[in-house]
Design a protein around this motif. Sequence first.
Motif, mmCIF file in Angstrom:
data_model
loop_
_atom_site.group_PDB
_atom_site.id
_atom_site.type_symbol
_atom_site.label_atom_id
_atom_site.label_comp_id
_atom_site.label_asym_id
_atom_site.label_seq_id
_atom_site.Cartn_x
_atom_site.Cartn_y
_atom_site.Cartn_z
ATOM 1 N N ILE A 1 -4.809 -14.642 1.053
ATOM 2 C CA ILE A 1 -4.763 -13.171 0.970
ATOM 3 C C ILE A 1 -6.064 -12.570 1.495
ATOM 4 O O ILE A 1 -6.054 -11.609 2.260
ATOM 5 C CB ILE A 1 -4.471 -12.719 -0.481
ATOM 6 C CG1 ILE A 1 -3.014 -13.019 -0.831
ATOM 7 C CG2 ILE A 1 -4.785 -11.231 -0.667
ATOM 8 C CD1 ILE A 1 -2.683 -12.920 -2.309
ATOM 9 N N ASN A 2 -7.189 -13.147 1.106
ATOM 10 C CA ASN A 2 -8.484 -12.603 1.499
ATOM 11 C C ASN A 2 -8.787 -12.782 2.983
ATOM 12 O O ASN A 2 -9.542 -12.005 3.553
ATOM 13 C CB ASN A 2 -9.596 -13.217 0.649
ATOM 14 C CG ASN A 2 -9.521 -12.758 -0.801
ATOM 15 O OD1 ASN A 2 -8.882 -11.761 -1.123
ATOM 16 N ND2 ASN A 2 -10.153 -13.499 -1.685
ATOM 17 N N SER A 3 -8.191 -13.795 3.606
ATOM 18 C CA SER A 3 -8.479 -14.077 5.014
ATOM 19 C C SER A 3 -7.333 -13.698 5.949
ATOM 20 O O SER A 3 -7.503 -13.693 7.166
ATOM 21 C CB SER A 3 -8.759 -15.577 5.189
ATOM 22 O OG SER A 3 -7.577 -16.323 4.932
ATOM 23 N N GLY A 4 -6.144 -13.426 5.363
ATOM 24 C CA GLY A 4 -4.969 -13.148 6.189
ATOM 25 C C GLY A 4 -4.375 -14.398 6.818
ATOM 26 O O GLY A 4 -3.529 -14.314 7.704
ATOM 27 N N LYS A 5 -4.789 -15.584 6.347
ATOM 28 C CA LYS A 5 -4.330 -16.854 6.933
ATOM 29 C C LYS A 5 -3.317 -17.525 6.004
ATOM 30 O O LYS A 5 -3.696 -18.266 5.091
ATOM 31 C CB LYS A 5 -5.511 -17.791 7.186
ATOM 32 C CG LYS A 5 -6.458 -17.278 8.238
ATOM 33 C CD LYS A 5 -7.618 -18.230 8.443
ATOM 34 C CE LYS A 5 -8.585 -17.649 9.456
ATOM 35 N NZ LYS A 5 -9.930 -18.206 9.300
ATOM 36 N N VAL B 1 0.966 -12.267 1.801
ATOM 37 C CA VAL B 1 -0.346 -12.510 2.432
ATOM 38 C C VAL B 1 -0.583 -11.488 3.544
ATOM 39 O O VAL B 1 -1.634 -10.844 3.600
ATOM 40 C CB VAL B 1 -0.447 -13.958 2.965
ATOM 41 C CG1 VAL B 1 -1.644 -14.127 3.895
ATOM 42 C CG2 VAL B 1 -0.536 -14.950 1.795
ATOM 43 N N TYR C 1 -3.353 -8.404 3.055
ATOM 44 C CA TYR C 1 -4.486 -8.482 3.987
ATOM 45 C C TYR C 1 -4.565 -7.205 4.836
ATOM 46 O O TYR C 1 -5.631 -6.629 5.010
ATOM 47 C CB TYR C 1 -4.360 -9.720 4.882
ATOM 48 C CG TYR C 1 -5.520 -9.859 5.836
ATOM 49 C CD1 TYR C 1 -6.777 -10.242 5.374
ATOM 50 C CD2 TYR C 1 -5.372 -9.595 7.189
ATOM 51 C CE1 TYR C 1 -7.856 -10.365 6.231
ATOM 52 C CE2 TYR C 1 -6.456 -9.705 8.061
ATOM 53 C CZ TYR C 1 -7.690 -10.093 7.574
ATOM 54 O OH TYR C 1 -8.761 -10.199 8.421
ATOM 55 N N LYS C 2 -3.411 -6.767 5.302
ATOM 56 C CA LYS C 2 -3.344 -5.554 6.129
ATOM 57 C C LYS C 2 -3.844 -4.328 5.354
ATOM 58 O O LYS C 2 -4.512 -3.456 5.904
ATOM 59 C CB LYS C 2 -1.902 -5.341 6.613
ATOM 60 C CG LYS C 2 -1.760 -4.367 7.760
ATOM 61 C CD LYS C 2 -0.392 -4.466 8.428
ATOM 62 C CE LYS C 2 0.700 -4.040 7.477
ATOM 63 N NZ LYS C 2 2.047 -4.169 8.061
ATOM 64 N N LYS D 1 -8.332 -7.360 -1.785
ATOM 65 C CA LYS D 1 -9.041 -8.625 -1.999
ATOM 66 C C LYS D 1 -8.694 -9.136 -3.383
ATOM 67 O O LYS D 1 -8.464 -8.351 -4.312
ATOM 68 C CB LYS D 1 -10.564 -8.443 -1.904
ATOM 69 C CG LYS D 1 -11.043 -7.998 -0.537
ATOM 70 C CD LYS D 1 -10.864 -9.101 0.489
ATOM 71 C CE LYS D 1 -11.388 -8.690 1.860
ATOM 72 N NZ LYS D 1 -10.812 -9.483 2.926
#
Length: 141
Positions: free
Chosen positions: A39-43, A65, A69-70, A74
């Motif tokens: 979630i924090n990295s969008g990965k 995720v 992220y969008k 955080k």
Amino acid sequence: PLFRNIPASWGNLTKETKADEAAISKLIDNYEKSLVNAINSGKFSLVEKCLTPGSNLYKSQKNLVANLYKKGTKEKLVDFKVKDIKTTSKPNVYQVYVTEKIGIKRADKTDFAVSEFKWVYTVVFDGTKYSLSDIAKWDGK
């Protein structure tokens, strides 16, 4: 003996598969940490390995995720506990009861607000590894 040609592995067919509680707990641990990192990295790939490909949970977490992220949300993992692991009527399918405390910071806020969640995860064993396939709310009783 009449049955000498039956493969030894057949002897296990009638036994209920015992959950490997240590492996399931490790899966939940990896999932909790990986989901926050994803979630924090969008990965999504960071948490993907914990999920059953094509399952309901796989699809919903992929969307979660991307959406969080969008939005700039955080998260931080405060605490979680595996409360119970139950076998189901289906072989190699388990219900895992988990409580989670997650710090969530929305893009327009400066602080993390801690929320508590109670989930029942469906865990499946495919013969080589455990993965998460579904999620449902749990009332915590």
